[in-house]
Design a protein around this motif. Sequence first.
Motif, PDB file in Angstrom:
ATOM      1  N   LYS A  57      35.108  48.057  36.034  1.00  0.00           N
ATOM      2  CA  LYS A  57      35.065  47.903  37.484  1.00  0.00           C
ATOM      3  C   LYS A  57      36.282  47.109  37.944  1.00  0.00           C
ATOM      4  O   LYS A  57      36.639  46.112  37.334  1.00  0.00           O
ATOM      5  CB  LYS A  57      33.780  47.160  37.876  1.00  0.00           C
ATOM      6  N   ALA A  58      36.900  47.567  39.003  1.00  0.00           N
ATOM      7  CA  ALA A  58      37.998  46.835  39.619  1.00  0.00           C
ATOM      8  C   ALA A  58      37.445  46.148  40.862  1.00  0.00           C
ATOM      9  O   ALA A  58      36.792  46.775  41.687  1.00  0.00           O
ATOM     10  CB  ALA A  58      39.136  47.778  39.990  1.00  0.00           C
ATOM     11  N   GLU A  59      37.710  44.864  40.963  1.00  0.00           N
ATOM     12  CA  GLU A  59      37.204  44.070  42.080  1.00  0.00           C
ATOM     13  C   GLU A  59      38.354  43.726  43.022  1.00  0.00           C
ATOM     14  O   GLU A  59      39.411  43.272  42.582  1.00  0.00           O
ATOM     15  CB  GLU A  59      36.580  42.792  41.524  1.00  0.00           C
ATOM     16  N   LEU A  60      38.149  43.938  44.315  1.00  0.00           N
ATOM     17  CA  LEU A  60      39.158  43.600  45.319  1.00  0.00           C
ATOM     18  C   LEU A  60      38.894  42.202  45.863  1.00  0.00           C
ATOM     19  O   LEU A  60      37.761  41.868  46.205  1.00  0.00           O
ATOM     20  CB  LEU A  60      39.130  44.605  46.472  1.00  0.00           C
ATOM     21  N   LEU A  61      39.953  41.407  45.937  1.00  0.00           N
ATOM     22  CA  LEU A  61      39.871  40.035  46.428  1.00  0.00           C
ATOM     23  C   LEU A  61      40.949  39.816  47.484  1.00  0.00           C
ATOM     24  O   LEU A  61      41.840  40.653  47.664  1.00  0.00           O
ATOM     25  CB  LEU A  61      40.064  39.049  45.266  1.00  0.00           C
ATOM     26  N   SER A  62      40.906  38.683  48.155  1.00  0.00           N
ATOM     27  CA  SER A  62      41.935  38.387  49.160  1.00  0.00           C
ATOM     28  C   SER A  62      43.280  38.190  48.460  1.00  0.00           C
ATOM     29  O   SER A  62      43.339  37.709  47.327  1.00  0.00           O
ATOM     30  CB  SER A  62      41.557  37.160  49.980  1.00  0.00           C
ATOM     31  N   PRO A  63      44.362  38.572  49.115  1.00  0.00           N
ATOM     32  CA  PRO A  63      45.675  38.566  48.470  1.00  0.00           C
ATOM     33  C   PRO A  63      46.109  37.216  47.927  1.00  0.00           C
ATOM     34  O   PRO A  63      46.735  37.136  46.874  1.00  0.00           O
ATOM     35  CB  PRO A  63      46.631  39.062  49.546  1.00  0.00           C
ATOM     36  N   GLY A  64      45.773  36.147  48.610  1.00  0.00           N
ATOM     37  CA  GLY A  64      46.241  34.825  48.204  1.00  0.00           C
ATOM     38  C   GLY A  64      45.746  34.345  46.852  1.00  0.00           C
ATOM     39  O   GLY A  64      46.335  33.444  46.264  1.00  0.00           O
ATOM     40  N   VAL A  65      44.691  34.956  46.314  1.00  0.00           N
ATOM     41  CA  VAL A  65      44.182  34.529  45.001  1.00  0.00           C
ATOM     42  C   VAL A  65      44.895  35.214  43.841  1.00  0.00           C
ATOM     43  O   VAL A  65      44.702  34.847  42.694  1.00  0.00           O
ATOM     44  CB  VAL A  65      42.650  34.726  44.871  1.00  0.00           C
ATOM     45  N   SER A 106      47.989  43.434  51.698  1.00  0.00           N
ATOM     46  CA  SER A 106      47.842  43.538  50.248  1.00  0.00           C
ATOM     47  C   SER A 106      46.436  43.152  49.813  1.00  0.00           C
ATOM     48  O   SER A 106      45.675  42.547  50.577  1.00  0.00           O
ATOM     49  CB  SER A 106      48.841  42.606  49.551  1.00  0.00           C
ATOM     50  N   VAL A 107      46.111  43.491  48.576  1.00  0.00           N
ATOM     51  CA  VAL A 107      44.836  43.081  47.989  1.00  0.00           C
ATOM     52  C   VAL A 107      45.088  42.580  46.577  1.00  0.00           C
ATOM     53  O   VAL A 107      45.987  43.054  45.884  1.00  0.00           O
ATOM     54  CB  VAL A 107      43.800  44.234  47.946  1.00  0.00           C
ATOM     55  N   ALA A 108      44.303  41.602  46.179  1.00  0.00           N
ATOM     56  CA  ALA A 108      44.303  41.175  44.783  1.00  0.00           C
ATOM     57  C   ALA A 108      43.288  42.050  44.065  1.00  0.00           C
ATOM     58  O   ALA A 108      42.180  42.268  44.561  1.00  0.00           O
ATOM     59  CB  ALA A 108      43.926  39.708  44.670  1.00  0.00           C
ATOM     60  N   VAL A 109      43.673  42.583  42.919  1.00  0.00           N
ATOM     61  CA  VAL A 109      42.778  43.438  42.146  1.00  0.00           C
ATOM     62  C   VAL A 109      42.515  42.753  40.809  1.00  0.00           C
ATOM     63  O   VAL A 109      43.449  42.425  40.083  1.00  0.00           O
ATOM     64  CB  VAL A 109      43.391  44.838  41.904  1.00  0.00           C
ATOM     65  N   ARG A 110      41.223  42.552  40.534  1.00  0.00           N
ATOM     66  CA  ARG A 110      40.856  41.930  39.255  1.00  0.00           C
ATOM     67  C   ARG A 110      40.056  42.945  38.448  1.00  0.00           C
ATOM     68  O   ARG A 110      39.082  43.504  38.920  1.00  0.00           O
ATOM     69  CB  ARG A 110      40.027  40.675  39.471  1.00  0.00           C
ATOM     70  N   ILE A 111      40.517  43.143  37.212  1.00  0.00           N
ATOM     71  CA  ILE A 111      39.793  44.022  36.298  1.00  0.00           C
ATOM     72  C   ILE A 111      39.037  43.168  35.285  1.00  0.00           C
ATOM     73  O   ILE A 111      37.852  43.343  35.091  1.00  0.00           O
ATOM     74  CB  ILE A 111      40.746  44.981  35.559  1.00  0.00           C
ATOM     75  N   LEU A 112      39.726  42.272  34.654  1.00  0.00           N
ATOM     76  CA  LEU A 112      39.099  41.401  33.671  1.00  0.00           C
ATOM     77  C   LEU A 112      39.033  39.987  34.223  1.00  0.00           C
ATOM     78  O   LEU A 112      38.103  39.623  34.895  1.00  0.00           O
ATOM     79  CB  LEU A 112      39.851  41.457  32.334  1.00  0.00           C
ATOM     80  N   ARG A 113      40.064  39.208  33.961  1.00  0.00           N
ATOM     81  CA  ARG A 113      40.020  37.809  34.355  1.00  0.00           C
ATOM     82  C   ARG A 113      40.989  37.456  35.473  1.00  0.00           C
ATOM     83  O   ARG A 113      40.620  36.809  36.438  1.00  0.00           O
ATOM     84  CB  ARG A 113      40.298  36.950  33.121  1.00  0.00           C
ATOM     85  N   LEU A 114      42.236  37.870  35.354  1.00  0.00           N
ATOM     86  CA  LEU A 114      43.260  37.483  36.324  1.00  0.00           C
ATOM     87  C   LEU A 114      43.470  38.556  37.388  1.00  0.00           C
ATOM     88  O   LEU A 114      43.673  39.718  37.056  1.00  0.00           O
ATOM     89  CB  LEU A 114      44.596  37.232  35.617  1.00  0.00           C
ATOM     90  N   PRO A 115      43.448  38.188  38.664  1.00  0.00           N
ATOM     91  CA  PRO A 115      43.759  39.162  39.709  1.00  0.00           C
ATOM     92  C   PRO A 115      45.268  39.257  39.927  1.00  0.00           C
ATOM     93  O   PRO A 115      45.977  38.255  39.900  1.00  0.00           O
ATOM     94  CB  PRO A 115      43.070  38.580  40.945  1.00  0.00           C
ATOM     95  N   PHE A 116      45.742  40.490  40.113  1.00  0.00           N
ATOM     96  CA  PHE A 116      47.146  40.745  40.403  1.00  0.00           C
ATOM     97  C   PHE A 116      47.246  41.444  41.752  1.00  0.00           C
ATOM     98  O   PHE A 116      46.327  42.147  42.161  1.00  0.00           O
ATOM     99  CB  PHE A 116      47.787  41.605  39.313  1.00  0.00           C
TER     100      PHE A 116
END
Length: 144
Positions: free
Chosen positions: A14-22, A42-52
């Motif tokens: 699962k890919a999780e979308l987060l706010s860009p600043g994280v 933009s969006v931060a995308v987290r798959i495992l641990r770190l969002p990019f």
Amino acid sequence: MFHNPEADDHPPVKAELLSPGVACDFTFFKRHLADQSLLELSVAVRILRLPFLAVPVGGVRRGGFYTVSCTCFGLAVRTVLAELEGFPDVRLGSTSRTRPGDIVEWGEPSPRLSGIDDQRLLDEFYGFGPSGPPTPIPAAVCSP
């Protein structure tokens, strides 16, 4: 335990979308994007641990990419980005012939696909300012 997408007990990815600043690389893009308004989209995308950070196309930015370690991760990222505005033609791509599906791309095809390796042209394509990003991007950008 190593990631094995062919294992019978492979969990769904699962890919999780987060706010860009994280995103751990947010500061990098803030320093180098020519059009700073793209950061808000933009969006931060987290798959495992770190969002990019996934930065949409717009203005002078004609394409983008998100690096993944496995095709199953790429499929998850592609699915979530395809639903967002600013990420046209989201597709799996490759940085080499030996690792197909190791990036998710959007927008126009990268000039690298045509054999163009001119850093200035690549910086313009990805919407980096006149000074462009440092090449290569330092590994310390995203330390846990």
